[in-house]
Motif scaffolding. Structure first.
Motif, PDB file in Angstrom:
ATOM      1  N   LEU A  70      50.729  34.343  77.374  1.00  0.00           N
ATOM      2  CA  LEU A  70      51.269  35.065  78.524  1.00  0.00           C
ATOM      3  C   LEU A  70      50.368  36.219  78.962  1.00  0.00           C
ATOM      4  O   LEU A  70      50.567  36.775  80.037  1.00  0.00           O
ATOM      5  CB  LEU A  70      52.659  35.604  78.202  1.00  0.00           C
ATOM      6  N   THR A  71      49.375  36.551  78.163  1.00  0.00           N
ATOM      7  CA  THR A  71      48.511  37.691  78.472  1.00  0.00           C
ATOM      8  C   THR A  71      47.923  37.640  79.880  1.00  0.00           C
ATOM      9  O   THR A  71      47.981  38.638  80.599  1.00  0.00           O
ATOM     10  CB  THR A  71      47.407  37.833  77.409  1.00  0.00           C
ATOM     11  N   PRO A  72      47.379  36.512  80.329  1.00  0.00           N
ATOM     12  CA  PRO A  72      46.810  36.489  81.688  1.00  0.00           C
ATOM     13  C   PRO A  72      47.849  36.702  82.797  1.00  0.00           C
ATOM     14  O   PRO A  72      47.486  37.002  83.926  1.00  0.00           O
ATOM     15  CB  PRO A  72      46.193  35.090  81.803  1.00  0.00           C
ATOM     16  N   PHE A  73      49.131  36.557  82.472  1.00  0.00           N
ATOM     17  CA  PHE A  73      50.185  36.680  83.474  1.00  0.00           C
ATOM     18  C   PHE A  73      50.850  38.061  83.496  1.00  0.00           C
ATOM     19  O   PHE A  73      51.554  38.387  84.438  1.00  0.00           O
ATOM     20  CB  PHE A  73      51.276  35.632  83.231  1.00  0.00           C
ATOM     21  N   ARG A  74      50.634  38.863  82.476  1.00  0.00           N
ATOM     22  CA  ARG A  74      51.389  40.122  82.340  1.00  0.00           C
ATOM     23  C   ARG A  74      51.265  41.038  83.556  1.00  0.00           C
ATOM     24  O   ARG A  74      52.266  41.477  84.108  1.00  0.00           O
ATOM     25  CB  ARG A  74      50.957  40.876  81.090  1.00  0.00           C
ATOM     26  N   ARG A  75      50.047  41.352  83.955  1.00  0.00           N
ATOM     27  CA  ARG A  75      49.851  42.271  85.066  1.00  0.00           C
ATOM     28  C   ARG A  75      50.416  41.696  86.358  1.00  0.00           C
ATOM     29  O   ARG A  75      51.120  42.375  87.100  1.00  0.00           O
ATOM     30  CB  ARG A  75      48.363  42.598  85.263  1.00  0.00           C
ATOM     31  N   ILE A  76      50.137  40.447  86.613  1.00  0.00           N
ATOM     32  CA  ILE A  76      50.561  39.846  87.876  1.00  0.00           C
ATOM     33  C   ILE A  76      52.087  39.740  87.946  1.00  0.00           C
ATOM     34  O   ILE A  76      52.682  39.961  89.000  1.00  0.00           O
ATOM     35  CB  ILE A  76      49.863  38.485  88.131  1.00  0.00           C
ATOM     36  N   VAL A  77      52.744  39.437  86.828  1.00  0.00           N
ATOM     37  CA  VAL A  77      54.206  39.365  86.819  1.00  0.00           C
ATOM     38  C   VAL A  77      54.793  40.760  87.038  1.00  0.00           C
ATOM     39  O   VAL A  77      55.737  40.931  87.816  1.00  0.00           O
ATOM     40  CB  VAL A  77      54.727  38.727  85.515  1.00  0.00           C
ATOM     41  N   ARG A  78      54.229  41.757  86.374  1.00  0.00           N
ATOM     42  CA  ARG A  78      54.700  43.136  86.562  1.00  0.00           C
ATOM     43  C   ARG A  78      54.544  43.549  88.033  1.00  0.00           C
ATOM     44  O   ARG A  78      55.482  44.077  88.640  1.00  0.00           O
ATOM     45  CB  ARG A  78      53.933  44.093  85.655  1.00  0.00           C
ATOM     46  N   ASP A  79      53.380  43.287  88.609  1.00  0.00           N
ATOM     47  CA  ASP A  79      53.144  43.617  90.019  1.00  0.00           C
ATOM     48  C   ASP A  79      54.105  42.859  90.933  1.00  0.00           C
ATOM     49  O   ASP A  79      54.593  43.399  91.925  1.00  0.00           O
ATOM     50  CB  ASP A  79      51.698  43.311  90.418  1.00  0.00           C
ATOM     51  N   TYR A  80      54.350  41.597  90.601  1.00  0.00           N
ATOM     52  CA  TYR A  80      55.248  40.782  91.416  1.00  0.00           C
ATOM     53  C   TYR A  80      56.659  41.363  91.413  1.00  0.00           C
ATOM     54  O   TYR A  80      57.307  41.463  92.451  1.00  0.00           O
ATOM     55  CB  TYR A  80      55.245  39.330  90.926  1.00  0.00           C
ATOM     56  N   PHE A  81      57.144  41.778  90.231  1.00  0.00           N
ATOM     57  CA  PHE A  81      58.480  42.371  90.172  1.00  0.00           C
ATOM     58  C   PHE A  81      58.551  43.670  90.955  1.00  0.00           C
ATOM     59  O   PHE A  81      59.533  43.933  91.645  1.00  0.00           O
ATOM     60  CB  PHE A  81      58.927  42.608  88.730  1.00  0.00           C
ATOM     61  N   LEU A  82      57.513  44.492  90.864  1.00  0.00           N
ATOM     62  CA  LEU A  82      57.512  45.751  91.610  1.00  0.00           C
ATOM     63  C   LEU A  82      57.570  45.510  93.117  1.00  0.00           C
ATOM     64  O   LEU A  82      58.332  46.160  93.830  1.00  0.00           O
ATOM     65  CB  LEU A  82      56.276  46.579  91.250  1.00  0.00           C
ATOM     66  N   PHE A 128      55.382  29.409  89.221  1.00  0.00           N
ATOM     67  CA  PHE A 128      55.127  30.829  88.991  1.00  0.00           C
ATOM     68  C   PHE A 128      56.410  31.638  89.183  1.00  0.00           C
ATOM     69  O   PHE A 128      56.693  32.562  88.410  1.00  0.00           O
ATOM     70  CB  PHE A 128      54.014  31.353  89.910  1.00  0.00           C
ATOM     71  N   THR A 129      57.216  31.296  90.179  1.00  0.00           N
ATOM     72  CA  THR A 129      58.495  31.972  90.359  1.00  0.00           C
ATOM     73  C   THR A 129      59.351  31.820  89.101  1.00  0.00           C
ATOM     74  O   THR A 129      59.959  32.784  88.627  1.00  0.00           O
ATOM     75  CB  THR A 129      59.252  31.411  91.580  1.00  0.00           C
ATOM     76  N   LEU A 130      59.371  30.634  88.533  1.00  0.00           N
ATOM     77  CA  LEU A 130      60.169  30.403  87.331  1.00  0.00           C
ATOM     78  C   LEU A 130      59.612  31.170  86.137  1.00  0.00           C
ATOM     79  O   LEU A 130      60.372  31.670  85.304  1.00  0.00           O
ATOM     80  CB  LEU A 130      60.261  28.914  87.026  1.00  0.00           C
ATOM     81  N   ILE A 131      58.298  31.275  86.036  1.00  0.00           N
ATOM     82  CA  ILE A 131      57.687  32.068  84.969  1.00  0.00           C
ATOM     83  C   ILE A 131      58.127  33.526  85.094  1.00  0.00           C
ATOM     84  O   ILE A 131      58.459  34.188  84.100  1.00  0.00           O
ATOM     85  CB  ILE A 131      56.150  31.942  84.993  1.00  0.00           C
ATOM     86  N   CYS A 132      58.161  34.015  86.315  1.00  0.00           N
ATOM     87  CA  CYS A 132      58.633  35.385  86.538  1.00  0.00           C
ATOM     88  C   CYS A 132      60.083  35.541  86.085  1.00  0.00           C
ATOM     89  O   CYS A 132      60.442  36.529  85.447  1.00  0.00           O
ATOM     90  CB  CYS A 132      58.481  35.780  88.007  1.00  0.00           C
ATOM     91  N   VAL A 133      60.918  34.564  86.396  1.00  0.00           N
ATOM     92  CA  VAL A 133      62.319  34.624  85.989  1.00  0.00           C
ATOM     93  C   VAL A 133      62.432  34.638  84.466  1.00  0.00           C
ATOM     94  O   VAL A 133      63.279  35.346  83.907  1.00  0.00           O
ATOM     95  CB  VAL A 133      63.115  33.451  86.594  1.00  0.00           C
ATOM     96  N   LEU A 134      61.578  33.890  83.783  1.00  0.00           N
ATOM     97  CA  LEU A 134      61.599  33.888  82.325  1.00  0.00           C
ATOM     98  C   LEU A 134      61.282  35.273  81.760  1.00  0.00           C
ATOM     99  O   LEU A 134      61.751  35.629  80.689  1.00  0.00           O
ATOM    100  CB  LEU A 134      60.615  32.862  81.754  1.00  0.00           C
ATOM    101  N   HIS A 135      60.482  36.032  82.473  1.00  0.00           N
ATOM    102  CA  HIS A 135      60.138  37.386  82.032  1.00  0.00           C
ATOM    103  C   HIS A 135      61.254  38.380  82.278  1.00  0.00           C
ATOM    104  O   HIS A 135      61.276  39.451  81.697  1.00  0.00           O
ATOM    105  CB  HIS A 135      58.867  37.896  82.766  1.00  0.00           C
ATOM    106  N   TRP A 136      62.149  38.039  83.201  1.00  0.00           N
ATOM    107  CA  TRP A 136      63.181  38.975  83.603  1.00  0.00           C
ATOM    108  C   TRP A 136      64.244  39.068  82.512  1.00  0.00           C
ATOM    109  O   TRP A 136      64.840  38.080  82.143  1.00  0.00           O
ATOM    110  CB  TRP A 136      63.830  38.512  84.900  1.00  0.00           C
ATOM    111  N   LYS A 137      64.457  40.256  82.000  1.00  0.00           N
ATOM    112  CA  LYS A 137      65.456  40.451  80.948  1.00  0.00           C
ATOM    113  C   LYS A 137      66.642  41.262  81.428  1.00  0.00           C
ATOM    114  O   LYS A 137      67.337  41.879  80.657  1.00  0.00           O
ATOM    115  CB  LYS A 137      64.801  41.150  79.740  1.00  0.00           C
ATOM    116  N   GLY A 138      66.860  41.263  82.761  1.00  0.00           N
ATOM    117  CA  GLY A 138      68.024  41.934  83.317  1.00  0.00           C
ATOM    118  C   GLY A 138      67.905  43.430  83.217  1.00  0.00           C
ATOM    119  O   GLY A 138      68.838  44.156  83.228  1.00  0.00           O
TER     120      GLY A 138
END
Length: 158
Positions: free
Chosen positions: A82-94, A148-158
């Motif tokens: 998941l390391t390559p996705f961390r920054r982009i997922v964080r930015d996407y949520f913001l 990618f949207t689903l990967i973001c949802v997997l990161h979401w912990k409410g």
């Protein structure tokens, strides 16, 4: 719905890997799964013909693609860092938070500007996913966007 064999016919998100999200996140999840199942190109390399079922989960800080035949028989599992996705997922949520706030109280020009930024980050995440799956799973850009949207949802912990 397509009748091609290089496609997904079901997608499941591992409930142990995700928390319940906000209504906006749950909506994104439902739309992404619906759109993904309506039109996708998904062909695990060297595994024969599909169609395929996919279960996405996060285990030990890794993204797991558990791919099965339509009847549930195991085909292959791919595990990605998941390391390559961390920054982009964080930015996407913001930017998604800004987008949802803009929809509720922003001007049309603000909404458009934030949405353009959101789409740009989403495209970047989709490109990273295509690169990470190269040689493992053949997907097109639209399929990558929905995954990618689903990967973001997997990161979401409410």
């Amino acid at each position: 719905m397509t009748t091609r064999r290089d496609r997904l016919v079901s997608v499941e998100l591992d409930e142990a890997s995700i928390g319940r999200g906000s209504p906006d996140i749950e909506h994104e999840r439902a739309v992404a799964i619906y759109d993904l199942l309506e039109e996708n190109r998904f062909a695990p390399v060297g595994t024969g013909e599909g169609p395929f079922a996919l279960k996405l989960s996060i285990q030990d800080n890794r993204l797991v693609f558990d791919i099965r035949a339509e009847d549930g028989a195991p085909v292959v599992a791919h595990i990605l860092s998941l390391t390559p996705f961390r920054r982009i997922v964080r930015d996407y949520f913001l930017i998604c938070e800004s987008y949802y706030q803009s929809i509720r109280s922003g001007s049309p020009s603000r909404i458009e500007a934030v949405d353009m930024g959101r789409r740009g980050i989403h495209n970047e995440g989709s490109s990273i996913l295509i690169e990470r799956l190269a040689g493992k799973i053949d997907i097109d850009f639209d399929t990558a966007r929905r995954l990618f949207t689903l990967i973001c949802v997997l990161h979401w912990k409410g």
